[in-house]
Design an enzyme around this catalytic site. Sequence first.
Site, short mmCIF file in Angstrom:
data_model
loop_
_atom_site.label_atom_id
_atom_site.label_comp_id
_atom_site.label_asym_id
_atom_site.label_seq_id
_atom_site.Cartn_x
_atom_site.Cartn_y
_atom_site.Cartn_z
N ASP A 110 -6.63 -2.58 -3.71
CA ASP A 110 -7.00 -3.12 -5.02
C ASP A 110 -8.28 -2.43 -5.48
O ASP A 110 -9.04 -1.89 -4.68
CB ASP A 110 -7.21 -4.65 -4.94
N HIS A 166 14.21 -6.51 -18.18
CA HIS A 166 13.47 -7.66 -17.62
C HIS A 166 12.54 -8.21 -18.71
O HIS A 166 11.33 -8.09 -18.65
CB HIS A 166 12.68 -7.20 -16.39
N1 LIG Z 1 8.69 -7.26 -12.37
C1 LIG Z 1 8.57 -8.55 -12.12
O1 LIG Z 1 9.55 -9.25 -11.86
C2 LIG Z 1 7.21 -9.19 -12.12
C3 LIG Z 1 7.02 -10.47 -11.59
C4 LIG Z 1 5.74 -11.02 -11.60
C5 LIG Z 1 4.67 -10.29 -12.11
N2 LIG Z 1 4.89 -9.06 -12.62
C6 LIG Z 1 3.80 -8.25 -13.13
O2 LIG Z 1 3.04 -7.79 -12.01
C7 LIG Z 1 1.70 -7.54 -12.40
C8 LIG Z 1 0.76 -8.25 -11.45
O3 LIG Z 1 0.86 -9.65 -11.59
P1 LIG Z 1 -0.10 -10.62 -10.74
O4 LIG Z 1 0.27 -11.99 -11.10
O5 LIG Z 1 -0.12 -10.19 -9.32
O6 LIG Z 1 -1.53 -10.25 -11.41
P2 LIG Z 1 -2.96 -10.40 -10.73
O7 LIG Z 1 -3.96 -10.33 -11.83
O8 LIG Z 1 -3.00 -11.59 -9.83
O9 LIG Z 1 -3.08 -9.11 -9.81
C9 LIG Z 1 -3.16 -7.82 -10.33
C10 LIG Z 1 -4.11 -7.03 -9.44
O10 LIG Z 1 -4.09 -5.67 -9.85
C11 LIG Z 1 -5.41 -5.16 -9.60
N3 LIG Z 1 -5.63 -3.90 -10.31
C12 LIG Z 1 -5.84 -3.71 -11.64
N4 LIG Z 1 -6.01 -2.40 -11.88
C13 LIG Z 1 -5.88 -1.75 -10.70
C14 LIG Z 1 -5.94 -0.40 -10.31
N5 LIG Z 1 -6.14 0.57 -11.20
N6 LIG Z 1 -5.78 -0.11 -9.02
C15 LIG Z 1 -5.54 -1.08 -8.09
N7 LIG Z 1 -5.48 -2.39 -8.41
C16 LIG Z 1 -5.65 -2.71 -9.70
C17 LIG Z 1 -6.32 -6.29 -10.08
O11 LIG Z 1 -7.64 -6.16 -9.55
C18 LIG Z 1 -5.57 -7.51 -9.54
O12 LIG Z 1 -6.06 -7.92 -8.28
C19 LIG Z 1 1.62 -8.00 -13.86
O13 LIG Z 1 1.77 -6.90 -14.73
C20 LIG Z 1 2.80 -8.94 -14.00
O14 LIG Z 1 3.23 -9.06 -15.33
C21 LIG Z 1 6.13 -8.50 -12.65
O1 LIG Z 2 6.93 -13.60 -16.63
C1 LIG Z 2 6.14 -12.68 -16.38
O2 LIG Z 2 5.37 -12.21 -17.22
C2 LIG Z 2 6.05 -12.16 -14.98
C3 LIG Z 2 7.34 -11.73 -14.40
O3 LIG Z 2 7.93 -10.72 -15.14
C4 LIG Z 2 8.26 -12.88 -14.15
O4 LIG Z 2 9.41 -12.82 -14.59
O5 LIG Z 2 7.87 -13.85 -13.47
#
Ligand SMILES: NC(=O)c1ccc[n+]([C@@H]2O[C@H](COP(=O)([O-])OP(=O)(O)OC[C@H]3O[C@@H](n4cnc5c(N)ncnc54)[C@H](O)[C@@H]3O)[C@@H](O)[C@H]2O)c1
Ligand SMILES: O=C(O)C[C@H](O)C(=O)O
Length: 311
Positions: free
Chosen positions: A32, A175
């Site tokens: 991170d 998605h």
């Molecule tokens: N595809 C899916 O099904 C799905 C599901 C859930 C969340 N997400 C996405 O995943 C991402 C993360 O969600 P989250 O809830 O864990 O968020 P979060 O804020 O809890 O965690 C994100 C982390 O990324 C870190 N970060 C930011 N820039 C960075 C960099 N350049 N290098 C390394 N680390 C960096 C931050 O410090 C943070 O700790 C979001 O974009 C969210 O929308 C996608």
């Molecule tokens: O809903 C979101 O923004 C995060 C992720 O894509 C999800 O489906 O949980």
Amino acid sequence: MKVTIVGAGNVGATCADVISYRGIASEVVLLDIKEGFAEGKAMDIMQCATTTGFNTRVSGSTNDYSKTANSNVVVITSGIPRKPGMTREELIGINAGIVKSVADNVLKYSPDAIIVVVSNPMDTMAYLTLKATGLPKNRIIGMGGALDSSRFKYYLSQALNKPSNDVQGMVIGGHGDTTMIPLTRIASYNGSPVSDFLSQEVLDKVAADTMVGGATLTGLLGTSAWYAPGASVAYLVDSILNDQRKMIACSVYLEGEYGQSDICMGVPCIIGKNGIEEIVDINLDEKEKGLFAKSADAVRSMNDALKSVLA
Ligand SMILES: NC(=O)c1ccc[n+]([C@@H]2O[C@H](COP(=O)([O-])OP(=O)(O)OC[C@H]3O[C@@H](n4cnc5c(N)ncnc54)[C@H](O)[C@@H]3O)[C@@H](O)[C@H]2O)c1
Ligand SMILES: O=C(O)C[C@H](O)C(=O)O
């Protein structure tokens, strides 16, 4: 087998937790940008080793990519999540730059890794990763369909009042809240069509609830979900590292499959040691084909926005 997870936030840390307690990989590195954060999450997870009984080595790193060297799989969860009322698409401005720089960095140390893209808007981030790295399409996998399908099965199980594990179903398409396509027609309860047990009205509600599943949780939690997302990534990583060849809906680069080209979207894939081993061509009816084409239009317009975001 070594897995790196970039972004030690809610989804990344949950994924590391599930991978370790299920013994999916021998080594997990959390990385991170926030000073000490990944180290803290890794230490906390490692302190579960004796109580949950795992042997995976989990370590953390603050932006030192040398610690990620020779990873077999790299998961990208870095970036911002949405807040209530936002769409995933609104995250593109910040997340595109983050995902691109992270993909470049991980490949310097793990040139052969398979990359699993999680950051949103995920289909566009998978497309960006593919274009920016020039990697073959089998090595860039967008995770969304595994999660959306698990939510679909959850809502079906609630409507049926039966266990989720007795329900089969899949969500393809983008998605996004309006681009997902829950395949209600072929969903089943232990092999029998769910339409034998549920009315069309109930099935339509299940599909609608599935599509906004992420938004519903974001509204309840104040940020987006992490338990099911983290577990869904771990499920995908398991199929890669252990060459399980499971069929999982993943966002993958299409070259004519499902009538689409030059786009990453969710379709059924066989997932094994080479990443995407095969794109499975299931028979869609005319209505589903139409929904897929409409979903592709929306994902493509998001991809077009990348040009101005990265300019
Ligand atoms: N595809 C899916 O099904 C799905 C599901 C859930 C969340 N997400 C996405 O995943 C991402 C993360 O969600 P989250 O809830 O864990 O968020 P979060 O804020 O809890 O965690 C994100 C982390 O990324 C870190 N970060 C930011 N820039 C960075 C960099 N350049 N290098 C390394 N680390 C960096 C931050 O410090 C943070 O700790 C979001 O974009 C969210 O929308 C996608
Ligand atoms: O809903 C979101 O923004 C995060 C992720 O894509 C999800 O489906 O949980």
